[in-house]
Design a protein around this motif. Sequence first.
Motif, short mmCIF file in Angstrom:
data_model
loop_
_atom_site.label_atom_id
_atom_site.label_comp_id
_atom_site.label_asym_id
_atom_site.label_seq_id
_atom_site.Cartn_x
_atom_site.Cartn_y
_atom_site.Cartn_z
N ASP A 43 0.83 -1.21 0.00
CA ASP A 43 0.00 0.00 0.00
C ASP A 43 0.86 1.25 0.00
N ILE A 44 0.32 2.30 -0.59
CA ILE A 44 0.91 3.63 -0.55
C ILE A 44 -0.08 4.52 0.19
N GLU A 45 0.35 5.06 1.31
CA GLU A 45 -0.50 5.98 2.09
C GLU A 45 -0.33 7.38 1.53
N VAL A 46 -1.46 8.02 1.20
CA VAL A 46 -1.43 9.32 0.53
C VAL A 46 -2.30 10.31 1.30
N ASP A 47 -1.78 11.52 1.45
CA ASP A 47 -2.53 12.62 2.04
C ASP A 47 -2.29 13.83 1.14
N VAL A 48 -3.32 14.30 0.45
CA VAL A 48 -3.20 15.41 -0.49
C VAL A 48 -4.14 16.53 -0.06
N ARG A 49 -3.58 17.75 0.00
CA ARG A 49 -4.36 18.94 0.39
C ARG A 49 -4.32 19.96 -0.73
N PHE A 50 -5.48 20.55 -0.96
CA PHE A 50 -5.62 21.56 -2.00
C PHE A 50 -5.90 22.90 -1.33
N ALA A 51 -5.24 23.96 -1.80
CA ALA A 51 -5.43 25.29 -1.20
C ALA A 51 -5.15 26.36 -2.25
N LYS A 52 -5.35 27.58 -1.84
CA LYS A 52 -5.03 28.74 -2.69
C LYS A 52 -3.90 29.49 -2.00
N GLY A 61 1.11 17.69 -0.08
CA GLY A 61 0.76 16.46 0.60
C GLY A 61 1.95 15.63 0.98
N SER A 62 1.65 14.41 1.41
CA SER A 62 2.69 13.48 1.81
C SER A 62 2.37 12.08 1.27
N ILE A 63 3.43 11.33 1.07
CA ILE A 63 3.34 9.97 0.55
C ILE A 63 4.22 9.08 1.42
N LYS A 64 3.69 7.95 1.86
CA LYS A 64 4.45 6.98 2.66
C LYS A 64 4.22 5.58 2.11
N THR A 65 5.31 4.86 1.94
CA THR A 65 5.22 3.46 1.52
C THR A 65 6.55 2.77 1.78
N LEU A 66 6.56 1.47 1.65
CA LEU A 66 7.78 0.68 1.75
C LEU A 66 7.88 -0.12 0.46
N LEU A 67 8.86 0.24 -0.37
CA LEU A 67 9.05 -0.43 -1.65
C LEU A 67 10.05 -1.56 -1.49
N GLU A 68 9.85 -2.62 -2.24
CA GLU A 68 10.81 -3.72 -2.29
C GLU A 68 11.48 -3.67 -3.65
N LEU A 69 12.70 -3.13 -3.65
CA LEU A 69 13.47 -2.96 -4.88
C LEU A 69 14.52 -4.06 -4.98
N GLU A 70 15.15 -4.17 -6.14
CA GLU A 70 16.22 -5.13 -6.32
C GLU A 70 17.55 -4.40 -6.17
N CYS A 71 18.38 -4.86 -5.23
CA CYS A 71 19.71 -4.26 -5.03
C CYS A 71 20.53 -4.48 -6.30
N GLN A 72 21.16 -3.43 -6.79
CA GLN A 72 21.90 -3.51 -8.03
C GLN A 72 23.29 -4.11 -7.85
N SER A 73 23.69 -4.39 -6.59
CA SER A 73 24.97 -5.05 -6.34
C SER A 73 24.79 -6.56 -6.21
N CYS A 74 23.87 -6.97 -5.35
CA CYS A 74 23.72 -8.41 -5.06
C CYS A 74 22.46 -9.02 -5.65
N LEU A 75 21.57 -8.21 -6.22
CA LEU A 75 20.33 -8.64 -6.85
C LEU A 75 19.34 -9.27 -5.87
N PRO A 81 12.23 2.43 2.25
CA PRO A 81 11.11 3.23 2.77
C PRO A 81 11.04 4.58 2.05
N ILE A 82 9.83 4.98 1.72
CA ILE A 82 9.58 6.28 1.09
C ILE A 82 8.70 7.08 2.03
#
Length: 172
Positions: A43-52, A61-75, A81-82
Amino acid sequence: MSDKLPNLIDPLLFAERRSILAGSLKISTLERLSGMVANTEADIEVDVRFAKQGKRAVVSGSIKTLLELECQSCLQILAWPIELSFKLAVVSSLQEADQLELDCEPLLLDGEKVSLNDLIEDEILLAIPDYPKHGYDCIARQQSKDPGFDDNSQTQTNNPFSVLAKLKKTGE
Protein backbone atom coordinates in the motif's frame (compact mmCIF):
# COMPACT_ATOMS: atom_id res chain seq x y z
CA MET A 1 -12.10 14.10 3.65
CA SER A 2 -12.35 10.96 1.57
CA ASP A 3 -10.96 7.44 2.08
CA LYS A 4 -11.28 6.46 -1.59
CA LEU A 5 -8.90 8.33 -3.85
CA PRO A 6 -10.25 9.38 -7.25
CA ASN A 7 -8.00 8.88 -10.27
CA LEU A 8 -8.89 12.12 -12.05
CA ILE A 9 -9.03 15.38 -10.13
CA ASP A 10 -9.70 19.02 -10.99
CA PRO A 11 -7.00 20.80 -8.95
CA LEU A 12 -8.56 24.26 -9.49
CA LEU A 13 -11.97 23.18 -8.22
CA PHE A 14 -10.46 21.21 -5.31
CA ALA A 15 -8.35 24.26 -4.36
CA GLU A 16 -11.43 26.49 -4.34
CA ARG A 17 -13.12 24.03 -2.00
CA ARG A 18 -9.93 23.51 0.06
CA SER A 19 -10.39 19.76 -0.28
CA ILE A 20 -8.38 17.08 1.46
CA LEU A 21 -7.92 13.60 0.01
CA ALA A 22 -6.48 10.88 2.20
CA GLY A 23 -6.34 7.17 1.59
CA SER A 24 -4.24 4.40 0.15
CA LEU A 25 -3.39 3.00 -3.25
CA LYS A 26 -2.00 -0.38 -4.27
CA ILE A 27 1.32 -0.22 -6.10
CA SER A 28 -0.24 -2.43 -8.79
CA THR A 29 -2.43 0.51 -9.87
CA LEU A 30 0.67 2.51 -10.81
CA GLU A 31 1.92 1.02 -14.06
CA ARG A 32 5.46 2.46 -14.26
CA LEU A 33 6.24 1.85 -10.59
CA SER A 34 4.85 -1.70 -10.49
CA GLY A 35 7.43 -2.77 -13.09
CA MET A 36 10.26 -1.66 -10.78
CA VAL A 37 9.28 -3.32 -7.50
CA ALA A 38 9.14 -6.89 -6.25
CA ASN A 39 5.88 -6.56 -4.27
CA THR A 40 3.08 -4.84 -6.17
CA GLU A 41 0.48 -5.52 -3.47
CA ALA A 42 1.99 -3.09 -0.96
CA ASP A 43 0.00 0.00 0.00
CA ILE A 44 0.91 3.63 -0.55
CA GLU A 45 -0.50 5.98 2.09
CA VAL A 46 -1.43 9.32 0.53
CA ASP A 47 -2.53 12.62 2.04
CA VAL A 48 -3.20 15.41 -0.49
CA ARG A 49 -4.36 18.94 0.39
CA PHE A 50 -5.62 21.56 -2.00
CA ALA A 51 -5.43 25.29 -1.20
CA LYS A 52 -5.03 28.74 -2.69
CA GLN A 53 -1.85 30.75 -2.31
CA GLY A 54 -2.83 34.18 -3.54
CA LYS A 55 -4.55 33.52 -6.85
CA ARG A 56 -2.64 30.32 -7.50
CA ALA A 57 -3.96 26.82 -6.74
CA VAL A 58 -1.53 24.74 -4.68
CA VAL A 59 -1.47 20.96 -4.23
CA SER A 60 0.57 19.69 -1.29
CA GLY A 61 0.76 16.46 0.60
CA SER A 62 2.69 13.48 1.81
CA ILE A 63 3.34 9.97 0.55
CA LYS A 64 4.45 6.98 2.66
CA THR A 65 5.22 3.46 1.52
CA LEU A 66 7.78 0.68 1.75
CA LEU A 67 9.05 -0.43 -1.65
CA GLU A 68 10.81 -3.72 -2.29
CA LEU A 69 13.47 -2.96 -4.88
CA GLU A 70 16.22 -5.13 -6.32
CA CYS A 71 19.71 -4.26 -5.03
CA GLN A 72 21.90 -3.51 -8.03
CA SER A 73 24.97 -5.05 -6.34
CA CYS A 74 23.72 -8.41 -5.06
CA LEU A 75 20.33 -8.64 -6.85
CA GLN A 76 18.55 -9.44 -3.56
CA ILE A 77 15.42 -7.70 -2.27
CA LEU A 78 16.05 -4.31 -0.70
CA ALA A 79 13.43 -2.64 1.50
CA TRP A 80 13.33 1.05 0.54
CA PRO A 81 11.11 3.23 2.77
CA ILE A 82 9.58 6.28 1.09
CA GLU A 83 8.39 9.18 3.22
CA LEU A 84 8.15 12.34 1.22
CA SER A 85 6.21 15.55 1.04
CA PHE A 86 5.50 17.64 -2.01
CA LYS A 87 4.14 21.06 -2.89
CA LEU A 88 2.99 21.82 -6.42
CA ALA A 89 1.62 25.04 -7.83
CA VAL A 90 -0.84 24.73 -10.70
CA VAL A 91 0.38 26.60 -13.80
CA SER A 92 -0.95 26.78 -17.33
CA SER A 93 2.28 27.69 -19.16
CA LEU A 94 6.04 27.41 -18.89
CA GLN A 95 6.27 31.18 -18.39
CA GLU A 96 4.14 30.86 -15.26
CA ALA A 97 6.35 27.99 -14.09
CA ASP A 98 9.44 30.20 -14.37
CA GLN A 99 7.83 32.78 -12.06
CA LEU A 100 7.08 30.32 -9.23
CA GLU A 101 8.46 30.70 -5.75
CA LEU A 102 11.26 28.37 -4.72
CA ASP A 103 9.13 26.30 -2.35
CA CYS A 104 6.81 25.04 -5.15
CA GLU A 105 7.30 22.79 -8.13
CA PRO A 106 5.12 23.41 -11.19
CA LEU A 107 2.11 21.25 -12.03
CA LEU A 108 1.34 22.00 -15.67
CA LEU A 109 -2.39 21.87 -16.24
CA ASP A 110 -3.12 21.35 -19.94
CA GLY A 111 -6.78 20.47 -19.51
CA GLU A 112 -9.35 20.45 -16.78
CA LYS A 113 -8.34 17.29 -14.96
CA VAL A 114 -5.13 15.69 -13.77
CA SER A 115 -4.49 12.06 -12.91
CA LEU A 116 -3.84 11.82 -9.17
CA ASN A 117 -2.30 8.38 -9.67
CA ASP A 118 0.21 9.79 -12.17
CA LEU A 119 1.01 12.67 -9.85
CA ILE A 120 1.72 10.30 -6.95
CA GLU A 121 3.66 7.92 -9.17
CA ASP A 122 5.83 10.76 -10.50
CA GLU A 123 6.73 11.87 -6.97
CA ILE A 124 7.67 8.32 -5.94
CA LEU A 125 9.74 7.74 -9.09
CA LEU A 126 11.68 10.92 -8.38
CA ALA A 127 12.46 9.65 -4.87
CA ILE A 128 13.82 6.25 -5.98
CA PRO A 129 17.59 6.18 -6.64
CA ASP A 130 18.80 5.23 -10.11
CA TYR A 131 20.81 2.32 -8.71
CA PRO A 132 19.34 1.14 -5.40
CA LYS A 133 21.93 -0.65 -3.25
CA HIS A 134 22.20 -1.84 0.31
CA GLY A 135 23.90 0.58 2.70
CA TYR A 136 26.63 -1.99 3.38
CA ASP A 137 28.90 -4.20 1.26
CA CYS A 138 26.29 -6.84 0.49
CA ILE A 139 28.50 -8.88 -1.86
CA ALA A 140 31.20 -9.38 0.80
CA ARG A 141 28.53 -10.30 3.34
CA GLN A 142 27.00 -12.79 0.89
CA GLN A 143 30.39 -14.38 0.18
CA SER A 144 31.15 -14.80 3.88
CA LYS A 145 27.85 -16.65 4.36
CA ASP A 146 28.50 -19.03 1.44
CA PRO A 147 30.75 -21.91 2.70
CA GLY A 148 31.38 -23.18 -0.82
CA PHE A 149 32.76 -19.86 -2.02
CA ASP A 150 36.40 -20.10 -3.20
CA ASP A 151 38.03 -16.67 -3.32
CA ASN A 152 40.92 -17.94 -5.49
CA SER A 153 38.66 -19.31 -8.21
CA GLN A 154 37.34 -15.86 -9.07
CA THR A 155 40.73 -14.14 -9.14
CA GLN A 156 42.35 -16.68 -11.48
CA THR A 157 40.97 -16.00 -14.92
CA ASN A 158 42.18 -16.81 -18.39
CA ASN A 159 44.48 -14.02 -19.39
CA PRO A 160 44.31 -13.51 -23.17
CA PHE A 161 47.83 -12.03 -23.12
CA SER A 162 49.49 -15.02 -21.45
CA VAL A 163 50.67 -16.18 -24.88
CA LEU A 164 52.50 -12.88 -25.33
CA ALA A 165 54.21 -13.31 -21.97
CA LYS A 166 55.52 -16.70 -23.10
CA LEU A 167 56.77 -15.21 -26.39
CA LYS A 168 58.54 -12.45 -24.50
CA LYS A 169 60.43 -14.99 -22.35
CA THR A 170 61.47 -17.18 -25.28
CA GLY A 171 62.35 -14.26 -27.54
CA GLU A 172 60.51 -15.59 -30.56
